[in-house]
Structures are given as structure tokens and as C-alpha cells.
Design an enzyme around this catalytic site. Structure first.
Site, PDB file in Angstrom:
ATOM      1  CE  LYS A  18      -3.933  -2.345   2.041  1.00  0.00           C
ATOM      2  NZ  LYS A  18      -5.111  -2.248   2.918  1.00  0.00           N
ATOM      3  CG  HIS A 104      -7.887  -2.748  -1.690  1.00  0.00           C
ATOM      4  ND1 HIS A 104      -8.381  -2.005  -0.651  1.00  0.00           N
ATOM      5  CD2 HIS A 104      -7.260  -3.813  -1.124  1.00  0.00           C
ATOM      6  CE1 HIS A 104      -8.073  -2.581   0.493  1.00  0.00           C
ATOM      7  NE2 HIS A 104      -7.401  -3.679   0.241  1.00  0.00           N
ATOM      8  CD  GLU A 178      -8.387  -7.992  -0.037  1.00  0.00           C
ATOM      9  OE1 GLU A 178      -7.281  -8.138   0.481  1.00  0.00           O
ATOM     10  OE2 GLU A 178      -8.723  -6.962  -0.664  1.00  0.00           O
TER      11      GLU A 178
END
Length: 257
Positions: A18, A104, A178
Site C-alpha cells: 500500500k 481494492h 476480501e
């Protein structure tokens, strides 16, 4: 009965840095990942690392003699053009990336990414020789297990189908399941939930000639893979794996499972 999709021959584990590290810390971490290459798990597991854009080329140079796969954190859906501040998938491939993370939950929430834009990016990645690693997951979680699975599948299905419609049938795709509510949580999602959801999502890949890998992310760590291996092909790690020793522990577990 034939398999639902072409299986990936090896398990896979990856980590994204990240924007936690500065330049020198990122380079140091990538060198640490390089030291893991050659371990016994290499026979069963592919390892990938996703640094920031600035260190991508130096990371490619460091990892060039290894089996470690280099990834990028995002891409644009066009190869070239007047898109100030964006990064071309063609350039990412030329810089040494082979995987690109797309969609994401943070990018969906903070930058307004949609299933449509994520699918366009996945298509761009595939046409430039990159493997799209597409993050999918439901935002809310029901306390009743059966209801939670159904709602998760319902929310994730359009995220998956939009991507599969945008990439060639023979292109490899990685789906990173996720659950948004599990990201940064004290512990991963319940194993039964993960297995039941990913089994249903895998059915959406029926008939593809390209490998479709499903990995789990969301507070994953030691012991996670063994509990959910019936549903997934590996793990996508976050801050836990920013300690190289923790990353090594997880890889050893996945490789020996």
C-alpha cells in the site's frame, strides 16, 4: 464431472505494501522478500509482492534473478492518452510488473471506483500481458450464517461477472475475496463463511479456459489457509506480512498444506 475451471497448478501468496513505506524501506523490504526465494516452498507456492509505483523498476531489478512475481497497485484502462497522473498498463508491463491489483475496497470507497471501471482496468491489464488481481467482497455482514453467505454471493456476483466479461476467456485472473468488514479486523472472516462464499463464486468461472485463482484477504495470517483451503488457492496479505518473518511463516504453511 469436469472441473469448474482450469486449476492453477500452484498455490499463491502475495502481499501489498500500500502506501505504508518510504522509498528506502520499500527497497529494503523487497530485498528481504528476495531472500525467501529458493526455500522449499518454491515447489508449491508462487509468491508475489506489490510495492508502490515509484519503486517498481528498482524492485524489478532486485527480483529479476528470482521466482518472485512483481505486482503493481493499480492501472488505468487505456494504454496511452491524456490521463495526467495515471499509469499505463503497457508501461507497467514494460517496467517488470506481471500482476496488477485492481478494485481494492479502499479505492472503491475513497476514489469512487465502480464495477464498470474495475472491469475496464482488468481488460486493459489482460491485453497488456498482466494478470488482473481483482479485489471483491461484500460490505456488510449478517450474523446468521446462511443469510450472510447468500448476501455475500449476491453482492460479489456482479463484481466477478463484470470482470470475466471484460477479459479474454483464456486469460489468467486472480480474484481476491476480501470481505470489506474483515479488512483490518482483529481476526479473519469465519472459515465456513469463506469456503461457502468462494465455492459459489468459483461456479461463475465455469467453462473458462484460462486459470481463475481465488485467494483470501482480510486479516489473514498464520493458520488461516489451513481452515479455508477447500475454497481458496492462496492468501493475499496486508500489514501482518510487512514483517518478513511473518510472511515466511504463512508461505511455509501454505506450501506445506
Amino acid at each position: 464431472m469436469p472441473p469448474l475451471t482450469v486449476p492453477r497448478p500452484r498455490r499463491i501468496v502475495g502481499v501489498s505494501l500500500k502506501m505504508y513505506y518510504d522509498l528506502q524501506s520499500t527497497i529494503s523490504y523487497v530485498r528481504g522478500v528476495l531472500q525467501l526465494d529458493g526455500e522449499s516452498w518454491n515447489a508449491n507456492v508462487d509468491l508475489f509482492v506489490i510495492p508502490d509505483f515509484i519503486t517498481l523498476m528498482e524492485s524489478a531489478r532486485i527480483l529479476e534473478p528470482s521466482h518472485v512475481i512483481l505486482g503493481a497497485q493499480d492501472t488505468h484502462w487505456e494504454d496511452k492518452g491524456a490521463f495526467t497522473g495515471e499509469v499505463s498498463p503497457l508501461v507497467l508491463y514494460q517496467a517488470g510488473a506481471r500482476i496488477v491489483e485492481i478494485g481494492h475496497a479502499e479505492r472503491r470507497a475513497l476514489f469512487g471506483e465502480t464495477d464498470e471501471s474495475v472491469a475496464k482496468k482488468a481488460g486493459a491489464a489482460a491485453r497488456n500481458g498482466l494478470i488482473p488481481l481483482v479485489c471483491i467482497g461484500e460490505k456488510t455482514h449478517q450474523s446468521i450464517a446462511s443469510a450472510a453467505v447468500g448476501m455475500a454471493v449476491q453482492e460479489c456476483k456482479p463484481q466477478v461477472t463484470s470482470v470475466l466479461d471484460a477479459v479474454p476467456d483464456d486469460a489468467e485472473v486472480i480474484l481476491a475475496y476480501e470481505p470489506v468488514w474483515a479488512i483490518g479486523a482483529a481476526k479473519p472472516a469465519d472459515p465456513d463463511h469463506v469456503v461457502n462464499v468462494t465455492r459459489e463464486l468459483r461456479k461463475l468461472t465455469t467453462g473458462r479456459t484460462g486459470a481463475t485463482t481465488i485467494v483470501y484477504g482480510g486479516s489473514a495470517g498464520p493458520g488461516t489457509y489451513a481452515k479455508i483451503s477447500e475454497g481458496v488457492d492462496g492468501l493475499f496479505l496486508g500489514r501482518f506480512a510487512h514483517d518478513i518473518n511473518n510472511l515466511k511463516r504463512v508461505i511455509e504453511e501454505v506450501g506445506g498444506a
